[in-house]
Scaffold this active site. Structure first.
Site: not given
Length: 758
Positions: A60, A107-111, A256, A329-330, A556
Site C-alpha cells: 500500500h 483511491e481505493s478502500h476495498n478491503h 478506521q 485514526s481519522q 490496490s
C-alpha cells in the site's frame, strides 16, 4: 500528559539485545527485508521501528510490486503547462486558467469496506478529501466507483447498503456534493467489493502546498482528532488480506472510524491557515497514520525530525509507542510551522474547536528520531522508510486460458431474431442490475449542496461550476470495465480510458488530466502481474496518445477471495474544463422535432458485452476495438458544438449499446423517440453491440447541416436515426416494434432496491 505504564523497547535496549527474536513475518515482512532493515540501522530494529518499516514497506505504501511498471506514467506523460503537481504528491494539480487550479485523485478502500461496509466506505471518502486539503484546495465534490458481487447474493445485501450509507453519511455531513460515478455487479467481486472514491478541490494557484518538512527548528504540529486504536495495522493487514466468505470479522479492529463533522472543521481551519501564510508544509494522516506522515514529510524536506510521542493527544489508555505511530485514526493533519507563528496556529485551531499540539521539531540530522517519555524508540533515516523500500520485479506470465477465451467469441452465441424477441431483450437488459436505474443509491447522496453542481448522476459526467462570474467549470467521469480488461488488459484499460474521456467530452468539456485506481489480485501471482503490466502500459500509451497526463492515483492489490482474483479492474477518472458551464450538453432528448443521430461506427462487437453476460452468463472473445485518434476528433467536435450551442443533448454509448442509450434518454426526458435504423442494418447488432467511440446526439431543428458538416470535416461518420416526439409514447422503432414509456419505466426503475429487499 500520557502516562508511561509499559515496558518500552528502546534503541538502547535494541543495541543491547541484538539476538532477540522479532515478529517480522507476522507483520508481513520477508526475511531478506528484515535483514535489510538490520543493515540500514546497524542493529535490530526496536518494536516501533519494526512496525514502521512493515507499514512503509507494504504494498500500500511502498508500491514495491507496481513501481517498476508505474514508471511508465512519468516516462510517457505528455508535457503540459497545465500540470502543476503530479505523481508522488498527495493529489494531482492542474491549472484551469491563470488564477484557478484544480486538484483531484481517486483511491481505493476495498478491503475495509468488506470488513465494515459503512465505516470502510466512509473513511475512504474522508481520506481522499484530506488528500485534497493537503494540496491547499477546498474540496468541492466527490464521486465513487463501486463494484459488488451478484446482486442476489446475501453478502451483497450486507455490503452494498452499508457502503452506500457510509459514502452518503460522510459526504453529506461534510457538505460535499456527490456528482456521479458508477455501480456494477459481477460474481468475481463476491467477497471482495471495490470501493473507489474520488474527490476534487479548487484553489488559487498561489495556494499550492508542499509536504516538505523544511526549515530547521520549525515546529511539527498535529492537528485534528485524538489518536486511538482504530485502524492499527490497516495498510499492512487489510491492504494485503484475502478473505474467505466468513473471515471478515477477524480484521474488523483494523477498520478506521470516521467523524465527518471534525473533517469539516479540519477543512475550514486548514484553508484559513493556508490563506494566512502560517504553514510551511502539510501532510494528511491516512493510511499508516503518523508513521507515514512523519517519514514522508521528513524525507521530502531537510531530512530530519525529532518527535515526542507522549505529547500526542490520545483517546485510549495504555497505547504503546508502536500503537500511536501505526494508528489510522481519522481527521488528522500534520503541519510544519515557523516557531514565530506556532502560537497563532494553535490559537486559530482552538477557535475552530480543534485540537492542535506541537509534538516535535524539524532538524538537519538526517534522522527521524522519536522519543517516548524521554526514551528513544525510533532513530532511522526517513528516506529508508519513505523512498528506499524494496522494489520487486515480480514474475510475469500470460494467463493459461487467455488463448482459449479469445476464441470463445460472444458473436457466435444464440441471439434473438424476431422483433418480439428483440423487443423483450431491450426490456430485459434495461432491468438488469448493471443497466437499471441507480437512483436508489444516488438519492442517498446530496448532489446539490454548495449550489454549484451543474450536472450530476445519471449524466455521463459530473459538472461543477468553479467561478460564478466567468462560468468556468469542470467535468469529471469515473469509469472501468473489468470484463473487457479480463479479455485483454491492455485494450480493456484503454477502453476504460476512452470511455471516461468520452463521457467528459459528451458534456462539451475538454479533457485535460487523468487519475487512476488500479484494482488487481495478488502481485505474487504471475498471471495477475501480467494483467497489471499490460493494463498500466495500455493506460500510459493511451494517455500519451490523447495528450493528457496521469496526475496520480492508487494501486490496490490482493483483491481476491482465496485464490480467486477479481477481474483486473483499472478505474479511470478523467477531468475536463468547460469555459462556460451554461453551455454544457445534458442527457435527454431535447425538444420535439429535434433530430436524433449517431456519431461513430457500429460493428458486430458483442464479446464482453452486457448482453452476453445477462443473457448467457458468458465472458469470452476479444473486447471492442479502441481508436484513440477517433476519440480525440470526437472530443474536439463535441467541445465545438457545445460552444456554438448546436446540440440539445448527447449521451455516450457504452454498456448495453444503443438500446440502453435510448432507454436512458427517454427516461430522462418528456419526449418519445421515433427511430428508423439504417437500411440493411441488423436490428440486434445495431441495438446491442458495444462498439466504442459512439455518441447519441440530439440536434436542434435547423442545425442538422451544420452538425453534419462539422462531423465530415473531422472524418467522423454521422447517421440520422430519427426524431424526438412529445406525442410518441416511449420508443417507436419503425418497422419493428414499440415500447411504451410505462414499460420502460417498469423495467428500468426501482430495480436495485427491489432486488435488495428494500
Amino acid at each position: 500528559m500520557n502516562q508511561l505504564n509499559v515496558a518500552v523497547d528502546t534503541v538502547g535496549v535494541a543495541d543491547a539485545t541484538p539476538d532477540e527474536k522479532q515478529p517480522w513475518a507476522e507483520l508481513g515482512l520477508k526475511e531478506d527485508e528484515y535483514q535489510r532493515i538490520r543493515e540500514i540501522l546497524g542493529r535490530r530494529p526496536t518494536q516501533s521501528e519494526l512496525a514502521m518499516y512493515s507499514i512503509m514497506w507494504s504494498e500500500h505504501c511502498s508500491y514495491k510490486s507496481s513501481r517498476v511498471h508505474l514508471r511508465q506514467f512519468g516516462e510517457k506523460n505528455p508535457r503540459t503547462p497545465r500540470l502543476l503537481a503530479g505523481i508522488g504528491e498527495n493529489a494531482g494539480v492542474v491549472a484551469i486558467d491563470d488564477n484557478i487550479a484544480v486538484t483531484f485523485k481517486v483511491e481505493s478502500h476495498n478491503h475495509p469496506s468488506y470488513v465494515e461496509p459503512k465505516q470502510g466506505a466512509a473513511t475512504g471518502v474522508g481520506g481522499i478529501i484530506r488528500d485534497i486539503i493537503a494540496m491547499g484546495a477546498r474540496p468541492i465534490a466527490v464521486m465513487d466507483s463501486l463494484r459488488f458481487g451478484a446482486i442476489d447474493h446475501p453478502d451483497t445485501a450486507r455490503v452494498l447498503p452499508g457502503v452506500v450509507d457510509g459514502i452518503g453519511h460522510y459526504g453529506n455531513c461534510v457538505g460535499l456534493p456527490n456528482i456521479g460515478g458508477e455501480t456494477f455487479f459481477d460474481p468475481c467481486y463476491q467477497g471482495n467489493p471495490l470501493v473507489n472514491a474520488l474527490s476534487v478541490g479548487v484553489m488559487p494557484r498561489s495556494r499550492l502546498q508542499s509536504m516538505q518538512a523544511s526549515g530547521t527548528g520549525n515546529i511539527v504540529i498535529l492537528l485534528g482528532a485524538k489518536t486511538g486504536r482504530d485502524g492499527i495495522g490497516g495498510v499492512s493487514v487489510l491492504a494485503s488480506a484475502t478473505f474467505s466468505e466468513s473471515g471478515e470479522d477477524d480484521a474488523r479492529p483494523s477498520v478506521q472510524v470516521g467523524d465527518p463533522f471534525t473533517e469539516k472543521l479540519l477543512i475550514e481551519v486548514c484553508l484559513e491557515l493556508f490563506d494566512a501564510g502560517l504553514v510551511v508544509g502539510v501532510q494528511d494522516l491516512g493510511g499508516a497514520g503518523l508513521t507515514c506522515a512523519l517519514s514522508e514529510t521528513a524525507a521530502a524536506g531537510d531530512g530530519g525530525m525529532h518527535v515526542d510521542l507522549e505529547l500526542v493527544p490520545l483517546r485510549a489508555k495504555g497505547m504503546e509507542p508502536h500503537d500511536i505511530l501505526a494508528s489510522e485514526s481519522q481527521e488528522r493533519m500534520l503541519l510544519i510551522v515557523d516557531p514565530a507563528k506556532a502560537d497563532e496556529v494553535l490559537a486559530r485551531a482552538r477557535r475552530w474547536g480543534l485540537l492542535a499540539t506541537a509534538i516535535g521539531t524539524v532538524t538537519d540530522t538526517g534522522r527521524l528520531v522519536v522519543d517516548f517519555h524521554g526514551q528513544t524508540v525510533v532513530d532511522v533515516p526517513p528516506k529508508s522508510l519513505a523512498d528506499e523500500g524494496p522494489v520487486y520485479h515480480r514474475p510475469i506470465a500470460e494467463p493459461n486460458d487467455l488463448a482459449l477465451i479469445a476464441v470463445d467469441r460472444a458473436e457466435t452465441l444464440p441471439r434473438p431474431t424476431t422483433d418480439e424477441e428483440i423487443r423483450q431483450t431491450v426490456l430485459d437488459m434495461a432491468a438488469s442490475p448493471n443497466l437499471c436505474d441507480k437512483s436508489w443509491i444516488t438519492e442517498q447522496y446530496d448532489s446539490s449542496v454548495f449550489g454549484n453542481t451543474v450536472l450530476g448522476a445519471p449524466h455521463d459526467a459530473g459538472v461543477v461550476r468553479l467561478d460564478e462570474r466567468t462560468g468556468v467549470g469542470i467535468a469529471i467521469s469515473l469509469d472501468g470495465n473489468g470484463r473487457f480488461a479480463r479479455l485483454d488488459p491492455y485494450h480493456g484499460a484503454q477502453l476504460a480510458l476512452a470511455e471516461a474521456y468520452r463521457n467528459v467530452a459528451v458534456t462539451g468539456a475538454t479533457p485535460i488530466a487523468v487519475s487512476d485506481c488500479l484494482n488487481f489480485g495478488s502481485p505474487e501471482d504471475p498471471h495477475v502481474m501480467w494483467q497489471f503490466e499490460r493494463a498500466v502500459t495500455g493506460i500510459a500509451d493511451g494517455c500519451q496518445k490523447l495528450g493528457i497526463p496521469v496526475t496520480g492515483g492508487n494501486v490496490s492489490f490482493y483483491n481476491q477471495t482465496g485464490r480467486e482474483a477479481i477481474h483486473p479492474t483499472p478505474v479511470i477518472g478523467v477531468l475536463g474544463v468547460l469555459e462556460d458551464v451554461a453551455r454544457r450538453i445534458p442527457l435527454g432528448l431535447g425538444r420535439t422535432g429535434d433530430t436524433i443521430a449517431l456519431i461513430g461506427t457500429t460493428g458486430e462487437e458483442l464479446s464482453g458485452s452486457e448482453w452476453a453476460a445477462v443473457k448467457h452468463g458468458h465472458l469470452g472473445g476479444v473486447p471492442p476495438k479502441v481508436d484513440l485518434d477517433h476519440e480525440m476528433k470526437l472530443a474536439d467536435l463535441l467541445s465545438r458544438l457545445a460552444e456554438t450551442e448546436q446540440l440539445a443533448a448527447a449521451h455516450d454509448l457504452s454498456e448495453g449499446g444503443l438500446a440502453q442509450a435510448l432507454v436512458e434518454a427517454i427516461s430522462h426526458s418528456g419526449m418519445g423517440a421515433q427511430i428508423l435504423l439504417p437500411e440493411g442494418a441488423d436490428p440486434f447488432t445495431y441495438l446491442f453491440s458495444e462498439s466504442s467511440g459512439r455518441v447519441l446526439v440530439v440536434i436542434p431543428r435547423g442545425q442538422e447541416l451544420a452538425v453534419r458538416s462539422a462531423c465530415e470535416s473531422r472524418g467522423l461518420p454521422i447517421t440520422p436515426l430519427g426524431v424526438t416526439d412529445a406525442n410518441t409514447d416511449g420508443l417507436h422503432l419503425r418497422d419493428h416494434f414499440d415500447i411504451s414509456r410505462a414499460e420502460i419505466d417498469a423495467a428500468w426503475k426501482g430495480r436495485i432496491g427491489a432486488r435488495l429487499g428494500e
